[in-house]
Design an enzyme around this catalytic site. Structure first.
Site: not given
Length: 509
Positions: A55, A83-84, A165, A167, A220-221, A223-226, A365
Site C-alpha cells: 500500500g 511491502c507495507y 512484490h 506478485e 463491445s465486440g 473478449v470481455d463482454s463476449t 484478461k
C-alpha cells in the site's frame, strides 16, 4: 469460502489483485477483502492463509490503514506480509520500522542467505516500491535476505514478510516464493481451476438474478463482454438475456460485421444499434481524454435507455468490466489512487433503474480468456488483442472526427496486417496505432507535404497491470512504415512508442 481458500486484505496497493491472480495460477481459491474486515468475519471464513497487501501509506502516518490484531490473525492461519504488509507485521509484533533515506522503487536486488526455494537465486532481481524499511525484525523472526543492508525477507513460525512484490511479473521467481508460502507454510492443495470458476460464476449469476428478471448485456465486440454475454446467457437462457452491440463509429476497420457474425455463431440473442451519429456529434470539439471517456459512457447509457423502451421490462445491465479497469478508475477496497477513468466503471445513473451485473469484475484478461475457452468461444476471437471500450476515440489525441477516424482505421489495419503476415500477432499482447495532433513536413511524390504523425504501439503483458514494449526488427518497422505512408493519405511520418507500463499506460489516453 471454498476449502484451501486464501484471504487477501487490501491496504491499497495497485498490485493487490495480482496477488489473487498469482494464487489462481497455483490453482488455489482467493478472495480480496478490505484491510479493516472484522476479525469475526475472517474467522468465519476459515482461510488457509491470510495475506496483507502492499500500500502507499506509512505505518507512522496519521490515518494510515492499520490492524492491531496481527497476533490474532496468525492464530487463524499463517500470514504473509508484502511491502507495507511486512512493515505492518514488524510494527505490530515488536520489530522496528524506520523511514529510509534511500527509497527503493522499481528493480532492485536482494541477497539471500537461505533461499525459501531451490528455484530462487541467491541474488534475486525483485520489484520494489517503498520508503519505510524494517530495521529490526520482531522477536522469533529470522532474516533470510537483505536489500541495501535492510531486511528484505523475514520468516517466523506463523508469518512471513517480503519487502518486495513477489506478485509482480518483474520479480524473478516471485511465483516460486508465493508457492512456498501457499504449499510449504500453509499446506494448501491445488484444486481451483477454470472449470470450477465458470461453474461458480454461473451459480452466482443465478443467485444474483431472480427468476422473473431480465438482463440487457452490453457487447463491445471485445473478449470481455463476449465472455460475459456467453456466461449470462448460459446461466439464464436466451429469452432472459438481450445482448446489444453498439456500433459507435469508433470501431476498427470492418469490426462491426465480423463480431456480429461471431455473436450469431455462438448463439447469443443480439441486436446491433447503429449509433455513429450520436457518438460523433457529442464528441465534436472535445479534446480532453477524460471528457471523451465520460461522454462515451453517457452516450452508451442513452443508447441502452432507448433499447430498453423497445425491448420492454429490463432489470439488469451486464457488462464486461475487468479488474484492471476498476483499479485504474476507482479504489476497489483499499486506498489506491485513480489513474484514469474507464467508461464502464463507477456505477449506473439512478434514472436508468437497472442493477449492475459484472461477473468478471475481479478477473484479469488472461483469466477471462481461460473462461472463454471453457465456454467454447473460438480461439481466434479469444486471443484478439484487447480493444478499449471508448474505441478509437482515445487513440486520436485531440478532437475526434470522421476524417481522422478513417485515417486511423486504415493505418491500424495495415499494422495488424503486417503482424499477421510476419506471424507476430499471437506473440504480442496488444498492438495498435495512435493518430497524433502533430503535423510535420515531408516529401511525397517529389512534392512537399505537411501531414499527420502516426505512432505505433506494441506491448507484451500477462495481465495488463504492467507491460513492456515489443522489440520489432528493423525490416518489420521499415516495411510497416513504408506501407502506411504510401497507402494512407494524410500521414507522412511514423514513430514507435518505446515506453513501458509504468511509467506510461498501455493506451495513450
Amino acid at each position: 469460502m471454498t476449502p484451501n481458500g486464501f484471504l487477501i486484505l487490501d491496504f491499497g496497493s495497485q498490485l493487490t489483485q495480482l496477488i489473487a491472480r498469482r494464487l489462481r495460477e497455483l490453482h488455489v481459491y482467493s478472495e480480496l477483502l478490505p484491510y479493516d474486515t472484522p476479525l469475526a468475519e475472517i474467522q468465519k471464513r476459515q482461510p488457509k492463509g491470510i495475506i496483507l497487501s502492499g500500500g502507499p501509506s506509512s505505518v507512522f502516518e496519521s490515518g494510515a490503514p492499520i490492524r492491531n490484531d496481527i497476533p490474532e490473525l496468525m492464530q487463524i492461519a499463517p500470514v504473509l506480509g508484502i511491502c507495507y504488509g511486512m512493515q505492518l507485521l514488524a510494527h505490530q509484533l515488536g520489530g522496528k520500522v524506520v523511514g529510509s533515506s534511500q527509497r527503493e522503487y522499481g528493480f532492485n536486488e536482494v541477497l539471500w542467505s537461505k533461499p525459501l526455494s531451490s528455484k530462487v537465486s541467491s541474488k534475486q532481481k525483485v520489484w520494489m516500491s517503498h520508503g519505510d524499511v524494517v530495521q529490526v525484525p520482531p522477536p522469533h523472526f529470522e532474516v533470510l535476505a537483505y536489500s541495501s543492508n535492510h531486511p528484505a525477507v523475514m520468516v517466523g513460525p506463523k508469518a512471513w514478510g517480503f519487502q518486495f512484490h513477489p506478485e509482480a511479473t518483474h520479480t524473478e521467481s516471485g511465483l516460486e516464493l508465493i508457492k512456498s508460502y501457499v504449499f510449504d507454510l500453509c499446506k494448501a492443495q491445488p484444486n481451483w481451476v477454470a472449470q470450477q470458476i465458470v461453474h461458480q460464476l454461473i451459480q452466482q449469476i443465478k443467485l444474483q438474478v431472480p427468476d422473473n428478471e431480465r438482463v440487457l448485456c452490453a457487447l463491445s465486440g471485445g473478449v470481455d463482454s463476449t465472455v460475459v454475454g456467453t456466461l449470462v446467457t448460459q446461466a439464464l437462457g436466451k429469452d432472459r438475456v438481450h445482448c446489444v452491440f453498439v456500433d459507435t463509429g469508433l470501431l476498427r476497420k470492418n469490426e462491426a460485421q465480423s463480431v456480429l457474425e461471431l455473436y450469431n455463431d455462438i448463439g447469443l440473442n443480439v441486436h446491433c444499434v447503429r449509433a455513429q451519429e450520436a457518438f460523433l456529434s457529442r464528441l465534436k470539439g472535445v479534446e480532453d481524454p477524460e471528457k471523451k471517456r465520460q461522454i462515451i459512457g453517457h452516450t452508451f447509457i442513452d443508447v441502452f435507455k432507448e433499447e430498453i423502451q423497445k425491448i420492454g421490462k429490463i432489470d439488469w445491465l451486464a457488462q464486461g468490466t475487468l479488474y484492471p479497469d476498476v483499479i485504474e478508475s476507482v479504489s476497489l477496497r483499499g486506498t489506491s489512487v485513480t489513474i484514469k477513468t474507464h467508461h464502464n466503471v463507477g456505477g449506473l445513473p439512478k434514472d436508468l433503474n437497472l442493477k449492475l451485473l459484472e461477473p468478471v469484475r475481479e478477473l484479469f484478461k488472461d483469466e477471462v480468456r481461460a473462461l472463454g475457452a471453457q465456454l467454447e468461444i473460438p480461439h481466434k476471437f479469444l486471443w484478439r488483442h484487447p480493444f478499449p471500450g471508448p474505441g478509437l476515440a482515445i487513440r486520436i489525441l485531440g478532437e475526434v472526427n470522421a476524417d481522422d477516424l478513417n485515417i486511423l482505421r486504415e493505418a491500424d489495419a495495415i499494422f495488424i496486417d503486417e503482424l499477421y503476415k510476419n506471424s507476430l500477432y499471437d506473440k504480442i499482447w496488444q498492438a495498435f496505432a495512435v493518430l497524433l495532433p502533430v503535423r510535420t513536413v515531408g516529401v511525397q511524390g517529389d512534392a512537399r507535404s505537411y501531414d499527420r504523425v502516426l505512432a505505433l504501439r506494441a506491448v507484451n503483458s500477462s495481465d495488463g497491470m504492467t507491460a513492456d514494449w515489443y522489440g520489432f526488427t528493423t525490416e518489420f518497422m521499415r516495411q510497416t512504415s513504408n506501407r502506411i505512408t504510401n497507402e494512407v493519405r494524410g500521414v507522412n511520418r511514423v514513430v514507435y512508442d518505446v515506453t513501458s507500463k509504468p511509467p506510461g499506460t498501455i493506451e495513450w489516453e
